[in-house]
Enzyme design. Structure first.
Site, mmCIF file in Angstrom:
data_model
loop_
_atom_site.group_PDB
_atom_site.id
_atom_site.type_symbol
_atom_site.label_atom_id
_atom_site.label_comp_id
_atom_site.label_asym_id
_atom_site.label_seq_id
_atom_site.Cartn_x
_atom_site.Cartn_y
_atom_site.Cartn_z
ATOM 1 N N HIS A 17 37.976 65.008 12.762
ATOM 2 C CA HIS A 17 38.446 63.639 12.582
ATOM 3 C C HIS A 17 39.900 63.664 12.158
ATOM 4 C CE1 HIS A 17 37.579 64.310 8.203
ATOM 5 N NE2 HIS A 17 38.633 63.532 8.067
ATOM 6 N N ASP A 31 36.443 47.741 27.850
ATOM 7 C CA ASP A 31 37.294 46.986 28.767
ATOM 8 C C ASP A 31 38.778 47.236 28.537
ATOM 9 O OD1 ASP A 31 37.613 45.770 26.338
ATOM 10 O OD2 ASP A 31 37.089 43.744 27.009
ATOM 11 N N CYS A 47 38.830 48.106 23.487
ATOM 12 C CA CYS A 47 37.789 48.533 22.547
ATOM 13 C C CYS A 47 38.345 48.981 21.200
ATOM 14 C CB CYS A 47 36.931 49.628 23.164
ATOM 15 S SG CYS A 47 37.859 51.035 23.815
ATOM 16 N N HIS A 68 37.390 55.616 24.969
ATOM 17 C CA HIS A 68 36.590 54.547 24.358
ATOM 18 C C HIS A 68 36.416 54.742 22.852
ATOM 19 C CE1 HIS A 68 33.863 51.193 24.263
ATOM 20 N NE2 HIS A 68 32.989 51.926 23.607
#
Length: 306
Positions: free
Chosen positions: A259, A89, A92, A288
């Site tokens: 990462h 939304d 997150c 997200h």
């Protein structure tokens, strides 16, 4: 000065990486116009913070998708024991950080860490006051976060269980207030270090620092990127690892999962860096963030590129 230059280079690399990922086509939508409604419908199916799931649930999403993604999920499965989804939304990142941090404290009962972050929270409060924010605009958010810190420490009448932590994280009145706490902390750090953040902000949005904070940081539902993560990590002194799931491959044609560790400013030597190794790991897919759980015996750096 060299450390500052290195930080700028790192931020530029992360910004480029995130921008590239956001440019990919995801899902089964037939057009760009279909995506917002599709995403809203999917988001409504997920609680603010979901249950912990095995990585196989992630693989199931992409069985008919890119072979590169499936291969990367296999790599993740060898390194991580599970995933916890958060609602998509726009909040997150902050919800993922919230639950992951509080869960860590509840499980570790690290009172020294609680004492440390409380000092940083007080610094953040003074930062906002010095910037001209009035106390009533943020005080309730700060108070609720501090209350959660006290409640997850065991040994008092107010102490809560793991299930209660999950319930609170799914309670809109609690979850949204803590998200707003993080948003104010993030905005305060960005405004205080405007000279550092300005090149990245103008590069992304052509907005001023003030406009960016008002439109993209402080309001609920606005998505987060490397700028938000850097500011929150630095302000609270909490390292964050973000693992990127995308379709990229190595120059040699192999597959790795990249990462980036957001290490708080001020960490200047290997000893400090080791002590501040991230205990929060988030999975980033376009637009997200979810929570990842590393396997205790795995060293992620062995098979996952930084």
């Amino acid at each position: 000065m060299q450390n500052q230059i290195d930080m700028v280079k790192d931020e530029a690399e992360v910004a480029a990486s995130i921008s590239a990922i956001k440019g990919e086509e995801w899902g089964n939508c037939s057009s760009v116009e279909d995506q917002p409604s599709f995403q809203e419908e999917e988001a409504a199916k997920v609680p603010y913070v979901g249950d912990k799931e095995p990585l196989s649930s992630l693989a199931a999403e992409y069985q008919s998708g890119s072979p590169i993604l499936l291969e990367k999920i296999k790599i993740l499965d060898s390194q991580y024991i599970g995933i916890r989804r958060t609602r998509g939304d726009g909040n997150c990142f902050f919800r993922s950080f919230m639950f992951s941090y509080l869960e860590h404290i509840l499980e570790s009962q690290d009172r020294a860490e609680v004492d440390r972050i409380k000092v940083n929270v007080e610094k953040c409060r003074k930062t906002l006051q010095n910037l001209g924010y009035t106390d009533f605009t943020f005080e309730d958010f700060f108070a609720l976060f501090l209350e959660q810190l006290d409640d997850i420490l065991q040994g008092t009448e107010e102490s809560i269980s793991y299930d209660e932590l999950v319930n609170r994280s799914r309670d809109q009145s609690v979850s949204d207030y803590i998200v707003m706490f993080f948003r104010f902390v993030t905005a305060g750090d960005i405004r205080t270090r405007a000279d550092f953040f300005e090149p990245f902000i103008t590069g992304l949005s052509n907005a001023t620092v003030d406009q960016f904070c008002k439109s993209s940081v402080e309001p609920m539902g606005e998505e987060s990127d490397h700028i938000h993560i850097t500011a929150l990590s630095d302000a609270l002194g909490v390292a964050i690892r973000v693992v990127y799931l995308d379709r990229s491959s190595c120059d040699s044609g192999g597959v790795t999962v990249n990462h980036h560790d957001f290490v708080p400013v001020g960490i200047t030597n290997e000893k400090d860096e080791e002590a501040s190794a991230p205990f929060i790991t988030l999975l980033y897919r376009p637009g997200h963030y979810d929570i990842l759980y590393p396997k205790p015996s795995c060293k992620v750096s062995d098979n996952v590129g930084k």
